[in-house]
Enzyme design. Structure first.
Site, PDB file in Angstrom:
ATOM      1  N   ASP A  11      -7.930 -23.151  -5.923  1.00 38.22           N
ATOM      2  CA  ASP A  11      -7.044 -22.281  -5.153  1.00 38.22           C
ATOM      3  C   ASP A  11      -7.829 -21.726  -3.964  1.00 38.22           C
ATOM      4  OD1 ASP A  11      -4.726 -21.020  -4.443  1.00 38.22           O
ATOM      5  OD2 ASP A  11      -4.893 -19.383  -5.886  1.00 38.22           O
ATOM      6  N   GLU A  52      -7.476 -23.466   0.757  1.00 41.91           N
ATOM      7  CA  GLU A  52      -7.028 -24.282  -0.377  1.00 41.91           C
ATOM      8  C   GLU A  52      -7.741 -25.635  -0.395  1.00 41.91           C
ATOM      9  OE1 GLU A  52      -2.507 -22.403  -0.647  1.00 41.91           O
ATOM     10  OE2 GLU A  52      -2.920 -24.172   0.584  1.00 41.91           O
ATOM     11  N   ASP A  77      -1.585 -24.758  -7.163  1.00 45.28           N
ATOM     12  CA  ASP A  77      -0.270 -24.195  -6.890  1.00 45.28           C
ATOM     13  C   ASP A  77       0.113 -24.338  -5.419  1.00 45.28           C
ATOM     14  OD1 ASP A  77      -1.249 -21.805  -5.413  1.00 45.28           O
ATOM     15  OD2 ASP A  77      -2.028 -21.213  -7.356  1.00 45.28           O
ATOM     16  N   ASP A 126      -7.430 -18.566  -8.889  1.00 41.53           N
ATOM     17  CA  ASP A 126      -6.979 -17.466  -8.031  1.00 41.53           C
ATOM     18  C   ASP A 126      -7.923 -16.274  -8.149  1.00 41.53           C
ATOM     19  OD1 ASP A 126      -4.763 -16.089  -6.411  1.00 41.53           O
ATOM     20  OD2 ASP A 126      -4.923 -14.794  -8.182  1.00 41.53           O
ATOM     21  N   HIS A 188     -35.344 -18.416  23.610  1.00 40.60           N
ATOM     22  CA  HIS A 188     -35.992 -18.902  24.825  1.00 40.60           C
ATOM     23  C   HIS A 188     -35.142 -18.612  26.058  1.00 40.60           C
ATOM     24  CE1 HIS A 188     -33.128 -22.235  25.214  1.00 40.60           C
ATOM     25  NE2 HIS A 188     -33.249 -22.384  23.905  1.00 40.60           N
ATOM     26  N   GLU A 264     -34.825 -26.144  16.872  1.00 38.69           N
ATOM     27  CA  GLU A 264     -33.364 -26.100  16.887  1.00 38.69           C
ATOM     28  C   GLU A 264     -32.793 -27.184  15.985  1.00 38.69           C
ATOM     29  OE1 GLU A 264     -30.553 -24.800  16.789  1.00 38.69           O
ATOM     30  OE2 GLU A 264     -30.309 -24.073  18.850  1.00 38.69           O
TER      31      GLU A 264
END
Length: 384
Positions: A11, A52, A77, A126, A188, A264
């Site tokens: 869920d 979901e 659901d 849920d 930088h 990076e």
């Protein structure tokens, strides 16, 4: 080979749609109903449907980790997800297509079936989704109350996210923890690619500072030298970070230590391209990357999750070597944002909601008990 039989209940929800979102998923033994694995995550700002699908993906991954040959019945659901994944409805929304494709690729198509169930029969998933959203509201990620009684997984699970600080720090930190280690994080200065907003990672052209970038590096150096607190300088191996670091090191009479793990992110085929160009050429990959810390840029070797693990290793080495000192760390957008969000215990996608200007300063303090405190973010006052 016939694998195990599992039921995946999944869920997701969004408080606002779009709004703060999270998912939950549980894997059960199909015969006994025993809970074998649980997963939940706070996603930041997202829609119900994205949450979901992310819950479905997490549940299928958990089942695959238990047994890659498993036969799985998914119960949700969400009528939309069930009908789309069953092939009866088309996936029309462009943001949903890469998520649906990712879900389909986790287990062989013939091993997974889908069933719609009413919400009252999906209470566990849920509950987990709401726990994840509650955790996100408190600035942390969801953690299970106790380990689920699962057997040994058939394949290795991904390496865990670097741990967030165990408790609030800053002004609430105990007085007897001694002097914290302070990392002053300097992005930088500008390169020719910076004002064009082009992806510039660790495998591209490795540009040096532009004229404006050199000016920014000198202004940062002046400001840091005036404060007189920096005791060591560490930098990424990229040319632009070394040039920025050397400006401060010269003024302070310090050497620049290179730390490879501060480089990076590898942006792969996106190197040198602008955001709009990447969206045009690789729309599915970009959408998936923006929605999942485990996704990689097109042709890249690493995800934001991989980046987080190596940046955390660099952080730990620096803190250990320079305990109680103030260290200037010169790096890039992604590593600095990651250090900030790890200090805050924020979810991975929070890096997409931070502004980090060229030659800006951030500061994080690390205490001996493992706590961290963000002291400064995106300071550009020295450039005005």
């Amino acid at each position: 080979m016939t694998g195990a039989r599992y039921v995946v209940e999944a869920d997701g929800g969004s408080r606002g749609n779009p709004g703060p979102a999270g998912y939950g998923a549980v894997v059960r033994d199909a015969d006994t109903g025993q809970v074998l694995a649980e997963a939940a995550e706070y996603l930041g700002h997202a829609t119900n449907n994205v949450a979901e699908y992310r819950g479905l993906i997490a549940g299928l991954r958990a089942a695959r980790d238990l047994d890659p040959d498993a036969r799985v019945e998914v119960r949700m659901d969400s009528k939309l997800v069930v009908e789309q994944m069953s092939g009866r409805w088309q996936v029309k929304h462009p943001a949903m297509r890469p998520l649906a494709a990712e879900a389909r690729g986790i287990l062989p198509a013939g091993n997974v079936t889908y069933e719609w169930i009413p919400r009252e029969r999906n209470k566990t998933a849920d509950r987990l989704a709401n726990e994840a959203m509650d955790a996100g509201r408190q600035g942390r990620q969801w953690e299970p109350a106790q380990a689920a009684p699962a057997p040994e997984p058939a394949v290795s699970a991904p390496a865990p996210e670097p741990a967030a600080p165990p408790a609030p720090a800053g002004w609430a930190a105990p007085a007897d923890l001694g002097t914290p280690t302070t990392l002053v994080l300097l992005r930088h200065g500008e390169t020719p690619l910076t004002p064009l907003k082009r992806f510039s990672g660790s495998t591209g052209s490795d540009p040096g500072l532009s004229e404006k970038g050199r000016w920014q590096a000198e202004r940062a150096a002046e400001s840091l030298a005036a404060r007189g607190t920096v005791q060591a300088v560490v930098a990424s191996p990229m040319l632009r970070t070394r040039q920025t670091a050397e400006a401060t090191a010269r003024r302070l009479g310090l050497e620049v230590r290179i730390e490879e793990d501060l480089r990076e992110l590898d942006f792969g085929a996106w190197e040198g391209l602008g955001f709009a160009e990447v969206m045009e050429r690789h729309p599915a990959d970009l959408t998936t990357w923006l929605g999942s810390a485990d996704a990689k840029p097109t042709g890249s070797t690493e995800s934001l999750s991989t980046l987080a693990r190596r940046v955390a290793r660099a952080r730990d080495r620096i803190v250990q070597q320079y305990t109680g000192q103030t260290v200037l760390v010169v790096s890039h957008v992604s590593p600095i944002k990651t250090l900030v969000r790890l200090a805050l215990g924020a979810p991975p996608d929070s890096v997409h909601r931070m502004e980090l200007s060229a030659a800006s300063l951030c500061a994080v303090q690390y205490y001996r008990d493992g706590n961290a405190s963000l002291r400064l973010l995106n300071d550009t006052s020295h450039l005005r």
